[in-house]
Write a protein that holds these residues in place. Sequence first.
Motif, PDB file in Angstrom:
ATOM      1  N   ALA A 290       0.824  -1.211   0.000  1.00  0.00           N
ATOM      2  CA  ALA A 290       0.000   0.000   0.000  1.00  0.00           C
ATOM      3  C   ALA A 290       0.859   1.263   0.000  1.00  0.00           C
ATOM      4  O   ALA A 290       0.566   2.230  -0.721  1.00  0.00           O
ATOM      5  CB  ALA A 290      -0.929  -0.002   1.212  1.00  0.00           C
ATOM      6  N   GLY A 291       1.921   1.269   0.807  1.00  0.00           N
ATOM      7  CA  GLY A 291       2.796   2.441   0.853  1.00  0.00           C
ATOM      8  C   GLY A 291       3.390   2.756  -0.497  1.00  0.00           C
ATOM      9  O   GLY A 291       3.454   3.922  -0.921  1.00  0.00           O
ATOM     10  N   LEU A 292       3.823   1.728  -1.207  1.00  0.00           N
ATOM     11  CA  LEU A 292       4.409   1.924  -2.533  1.00  0.00           C
ATOM     12  C   LEU A 292       3.382   2.489  -3.509  1.00  0.00           C
ATOM     13  O   LEU A 292       3.665   3.432  -4.254  1.00  0.00           O
ATOM     14  CB  LEU A 292       4.953   0.607  -3.071  1.00  0.00           C
ATOM     15  CG  LEU A 292       5.406   0.658  -4.537  1.00  0.00           C
ATOM     16  CD1 LEU A 292       6.721   1.392  -4.656  1.00  0.00           C
ATOM     17  CD2 LEU A 292       5.508  -0.730  -5.128  1.00  0.00           C
ATOM     18  N   LEU A 293       2.170   1.936  -3.504  1.00  0.00           N
ATOM     19  CA  LEU A 293       1.140   2.417  -4.421  1.00  0.00           C
ATOM     20  C   LEU A 293       0.779   3.871  -4.130  1.00  0.00           C
ATOM     21  O   LEU A 293       0.614   4.681  -5.055  1.00  0.00           O
ATOM     22  CB  LEU A 293      -0.108   1.538  -4.309  1.00  0.00           C
ATOM     23  CG  LEU A 293       0.020   0.127  -4.883  1.00  0.00           C
ATOM     24  CD1 LEU A 293      -1.253  -0.672  -4.623  1.00  0.00           C
ATOM     25  CD2 LEU A 293       0.307   0.173  -6.382  1.00  0.00           C
ATOM     26  N   LEU A 294       0.658   4.226  -2.859  1.00  0.00           N
ATOM     27  CA  LEU A 294       0.366   5.616  -2.506  1.00  0.00           C
ATOM     28  C   LEU A 294       1.482   6.547  -2.966  1.00  0.00           C
ATOM     29  O   LEU A 294       1.227   7.660  -3.445  1.00  0.00           O
ATOM     30  CB  LEU A 294       0.170   5.742  -0.995  1.00  0.00           C
ATOM     31  CG  LEU A 294      -1.123   5.159  -0.425  1.00  0.00           C
ATOM     32  CD1 LEU A 294      -1.092   5.179   1.101  1.00  0.00           C
ATOM     33  CD2 LEU A 294      -2.334   5.922  -0.939  1.00  0.00           C
ATOM     34  N   GLN A 295       2.730   6.108  -2.842  1.00  0.00           N
ATOM     35  CA  GLN A 295       3.853   6.921  -3.292  1.00  0.00           C
ATOM     36  C   GLN A 295       3.819   7.127  -4.805  1.00  0.00           C
ATOM     37  O   GLN A 295       4.004   8.239  -5.297  1.00  0.00           O
ATOM     38  CB  GLN A 295       5.178   6.275  -2.893  1.00  0.00           C
ATOM     39  CG  GLN A 295       6.390   7.092  -3.342  1.00  0.00           C
ATOM     40  CD  GLN A 295       7.701   6.361  -3.119  1.00  0.00           C
ATOM     41  OE1 GLN A 295       7.704   5.185  -2.764  1.00  0.00           O
ATOM     42  NE2 GLN A 295       8.805   7.035  -3.343  1.00  0.00           N
ATOM     43  N   ILE A 296       3.573   6.055  -5.550  1.00  0.00           N
ATOM     44  CA  ILE A 296       3.556   6.145  -7.010  1.00  0.00           C
ATOM     45  C   ILE A 296       2.434   7.079  -7.477  1.00  0.00           C
ATOM     46  O   ILE A 296       2.645   7.954  -8.331  1.00  0.00           O
ATOM     47  CB  ILE A 296       3.369   4.743  -7.632  1.00  0.00           C
ATOM     48  CG1 ILE A 296       4.622   3.902  -7.399  1.00  0.00           C
ATOM     49  CG2 ILE A 296       3.082   4.845  -9.135  1.00  0.00           C
ATOM     50  CD1 ILE A 296       4.458   2.449  -7.784  1.00  0.00           C
ATOM     51  N   ILE A 297       1.245   6.917  -6.893  1.00  0.00           N
ATOM     52  CA  ILE A 297       0.110   7.768  -7.262  1.00  0.00           C
ATOM     53  C   ILE A 297       0.385   9.218  -6.891  1.00  0.00           C
ATOM     54  O   ILE A 297       0.152  10.142  -7.681  1.00  0.00           O
ATOM     55  CB  ILE A 297      -1.175   7.281  -6.566  1.00  0.00           C
ATOM     56  CG1 ILE A 297      -1.581   5.906  -7.106  1.00  0.00           C
ATOM     57  CG2 ILE A 297      -2.320   8.277  -6.771  1.00  0.00           C
ATOM     58  CD1 ILE A 297      -2.654   5.224  -6.292  1.00  0.00           C
ATOM     59  N   GLY A 298       0.887   9.428  -5.679  1.00  0.00           N
ATOM     60  CA  GLY A 298       1.138  10.791  -5.213  1.00  0.00           C
ATOM     61  C   GLY A 298       2.195  11.519  -6.016  1.00  0.00           C
ATOM     62  O   GLY A 298       2.020  12.686  -6.381  1.00  0.00           O
ATOM     63  N   GLN A 299       3.299  10.853  -6.307  1.00  0.00           N
ATOM     64  CA  GLN A 299       4.388  11.511  -7.030  1.00  0.00           C
ATOM     65  C   GLN A 299       4.017  11.832  -8.469  1.00  0.00           C
ATOM     66  O   GLN A 299       4.554  12.770  -9.056  1.00  0.00           O
ATOM     67  CB  GLN A 299       5.646  10.635  -6.992  1.00  0.00           C
ATOM     68  CG  GLN A 299       6.373  10.706  -5.660  1.00  0.00           C
ATOM     69  CD  GLN A 299       7.767  10.101  -5.726  1.00  0.00           C
ATOM     70  OE1 GLN A 299       7.936   8.922  -5.477  1.00  0.00           O
ATOM     71  NE2 GLN A 299       8.740  10.906  -6.058  1.00  0.00           N
TER      72      GLN A 299
END
Length: 305
Positions: A224-233
């Motif tokens: 989840a952390g990785l997906l949130l980072q990818i979407i956010g960036q």
Amino acid sequence: MNPTWRSHLARLSLLGATLIWGVSFVIVKNTTDTVPPHILLGIRFTIGCLLLSLIFLPRLRRTLSLDYIKKGAVMGALLFGAYSLQTVGITMTTPGKNAFLTAVYCVLVPFVFWAVYRRRPDRYNILAALLCIVGIGCVSLDSGLTIGMGDALTLACGVFYAVHIVAVARFTATRDPIVLTIVQFGCTALLSWAVGLLFEDFPTVWPQESLVGILYLGIGATAAGLLLQIIGQKYTDPSAAAIILSLEAVFGVIFSILLYHEAVTPRLILGFALIFLAVLTSETKLAFLRRKKAAPAPKEGASGL
């Protein structure tokens, strides 16, 4: 979607990722009391790899090739080195110190780029390095001017993280980052299992707290952390994203104080502040300050000519 709302949601996604990762330092510290570090990493990255594989299965089938496996294996080996040192290190230091000393990788990245691409660090990178060195001294050096093993391992993990970031920048330039991430997670899991099963004792008792911690690390902090980072960036200005992501270390200390009851001295606070300032300086080059100076409020009566 309205661009303004999309920007707000993207920043919330990045903030969510940093909150998840901030809590994870305490969870790793507590979980390694009953689960050996590499066994924990093996389970964590196996869960992350399987979850992302299921979510992006069509993409994985369409894109995966021998080239992706080779590049992902390199990234996975570097990621394993970083997480291995960090997780073993946290067993011998506090979650807060582990969080801030890990953040040193942000300052190291420009110097790794210099070694690989001959791109010289600028004055902000050099200033950040100096601030970081003083901050590390405040956080890690004891009265005998020596550094504990846990802090030393955590600092070493920062070197692996820095090299990993350079490798990611190079390999993802012309390749699908999601597929590479899945492959690297798989490689990290395999290396973790190999070391864990060879050199560590497999737990015979699994307390409920440890199982909850493992699920949090595998599902939350990894997938989840990785997906949130990818979407956010994707929808956030790089300077703003860097500032938000650098809060991971701050949240790590806050949750360490709240949940682990870490004692914080004025010297530690000074060290944390210097390292955080070093990260901001290196990542943003203080662009947010220059923008304010470059756009003063218009004076009354100004003609604009």
